[in-house]
Design a protein around this motif. Structure first.
Motif, mmCIF file in Angstrom:
data_model
loop_
_atom_site.group_PDB
_atom_site.id
_atom_site.type_symbol
_atom_site.label_atom_id
_atom_site.label_comp_id
_atom_site.label_asym_id
_atom_site.label_seq_id
_atom_site.Cartn_x
_atom_site.Cartn_y
_atom_site.Cartn_z
ATOM 1 N N GLY A 71 0.923 -0.918 0.364
ATOM 2 C CA GLY A 71 -0.181 0.129 -0.070
ATOM 3 C C GLY A 71 1.033 1.638 -0.048
ATOM 4 O O GLY A 71 2.562 1.649 0.030
ATOM 5 N N SER A 72 0.084 2.629 0.541
ATOM 6 C CA SER A 72 0.710 3.947 -0.276
ATOM 7 C C SER A 72 -0.163 4.734 0.592
ATOM 8 O O SER A 72 -1.568 4.571 0.602
ATOM 9 N N ALA A 90 -4.404 10.133 0.766
ATOM 10 C CA ALA A 90 -4.644 9.936 0.514
ATOM 11 C C ALA A 90 -4.002 8.558 0.770
ATOM 12 O O ALA A 90 -2.805 8.369 1.231
ATOM 13 N N ALA A 91 -4.731 6.685 0.494
ATOM 14 C CA ALA A 91 -4.202 5.771 1.380
ATOM 15 C C ALA A 91 -4.764 5.143 0.290
ATOM 16 O O ALA A 91 -6.187 4.719 0.162
ATOM 17 N N ALA A 92 -4.058 3.952 -0.187
ATOM 18 C CA ALA A 92 -4.816 2.896 -0.561
ATOM 19 C C ALA A 92 -3.751 1.447 0.076
ATOM 20 O O ALA A 92 -2.575 1.066 0.322
ATOM 21 N N THR A 135 -3.388 -2.905 -1.054
ATOM 22 C CA THR A 135 -3.909 -4.040 -1.548
ATOM 23 C C THR A 135 -3.146 -5.560 -0.976
ATOM 24 O O THR A 135 -2.160 -5.864 -0.600
ATOM 25 N N ILE A 158 -8.712 -4.915 -3.145
ATOM 26 C CA ILE A 158 -8.473 -3.282 -2.976
ATOM 27 C C ILE A 158 -8.986 -2.498 -1.989
ATOM 28 O O ILE A 158 -10.085 -2.449 -2.757
ATOM 29 N N ALA A 208 -8.929 1.296 -1.257
ATOM 30 C CA ALA A 208 -8.567 2.976 -1.261
ATOM 31 C C ALA A 208 -9.180 4.455 -0.317
ATOM 32 O O ALA A 208 -10.732 3.865 -0.608
ATOM 33 N N GLY A 209 -8.429 5.168 -0.360
ATOM 34 C CA GLY A 209 -9.113 5.917 0.550
ATOM 35 C C GLY A 209 -8.872 7.516 0.584
ATOM 36 O O GLY A 209 -7.784 7.420 0.618
ATOM 37 N N ALA A 210 -9.353 8.792 0.400
ATOM 38 C CA ALA A 210 -8.825 9.533 0.119
ATOM 39 C C ALA A 210 -9.317 11.242 0.517
ATOM 40 O O ALA A 210 -10.863 11.190 0.949
ATOM 41 N N SER A 251 -13.321 3.488 -1.909
ATOM 42 C CA SER A 251 -13.043 2.676 -2.824
ATOM 43 C C SER A 251 -12.605 1.104 -2.035
ATOM 44 O O SER A 251 -12.199 1.180 -1.435
#
Length: 180
Positions: free
Chosen positions: A119-120, A140-142, A144, A153, A155-157, A179
């Motif tokens: 992730g990031s 923002a973060a994601a 997987t 997967i 994700a959010g921001a 998402s």
């Protein structure tokens, strides 16, 4: 008819030669596609029914051979990824390895990929000060996760901003995104 018999024999020989072969300790042979081995169970898709899988106790296997690359995970942590030829009982011979590999040293064949999360996270912002003051901040973060069966997967921001002009403050951004 005479021409048909050699052609049929050649075709059948070609089919057998292109299959993986598992030789059991009792002398039986299973041809098909070697799928995997884990937890002491060897899984083969046999030539006689390609819609099914046959599970064999790995202790009952004398040796095996493959026509294509197969991943052999060994006790020492190393992985061999290449075709394998039959050896004597309890031994296989990978194509490019110097010497045979003892089947007792194999911990898995074609093991599933490990469950891995990656992730990031990113943070951004700006501030300007003049006749009009503006401030914006965002994060923002994601993430997987990948397994043999699926991929998840997430994700959010969030983005927030405001502007101040002549003592009056207005919110100009308040955005959320999620998402999965």
């Amino acid at each position: 008819m005479r021409a048909l018999i050699p052609a049929l024999a050649f075709a059948l020989a070609g089919t057998a030669a292109s299959a993986d072969v598992v030789v059991l300790k009792n002398g039986d042979r299973i041809t098909g596609k070697l799928v995997s081995e884990a937890d002491g169970k060897l899984v083969v898709t046999p030539d006689f029914d390609k819609t099914e899988k046959v599970t064999i106790k790995f202790d009952d296997v004398a040796t095996f051979s493959t026509t294509g690359p197969v991943k052999l995970q060994l006790k020492d942590g190393s992985v061999i990824n290449q075709p394998v030829a039959q050896g004597g009982s309890g031994v296989v011979a990978p194509a490019a390895v110097a010497g045979p590999v003892q089947m007792a040293d194999i911990t898995a064949i074609n093991p599933p990929p490990p469950e891995v999360w990656s992730g990031s996270v990113a943070l951004n912002g700006n501030y300007s000060h003049a006749a009009t003051n503006t401030a914006n901040v965002g994060i923002a973060a994601a993430a997987t996760r990948t397994t043999a069966e699926d991929k998840i997967i997430l994700a959010g921001a969030f983005n927030y901003g405001e502007t101040t002009t002549h003592g009056f403050t207005a919110e100009n951004a308040n955005d959320w995104f999620l998402s999965g």
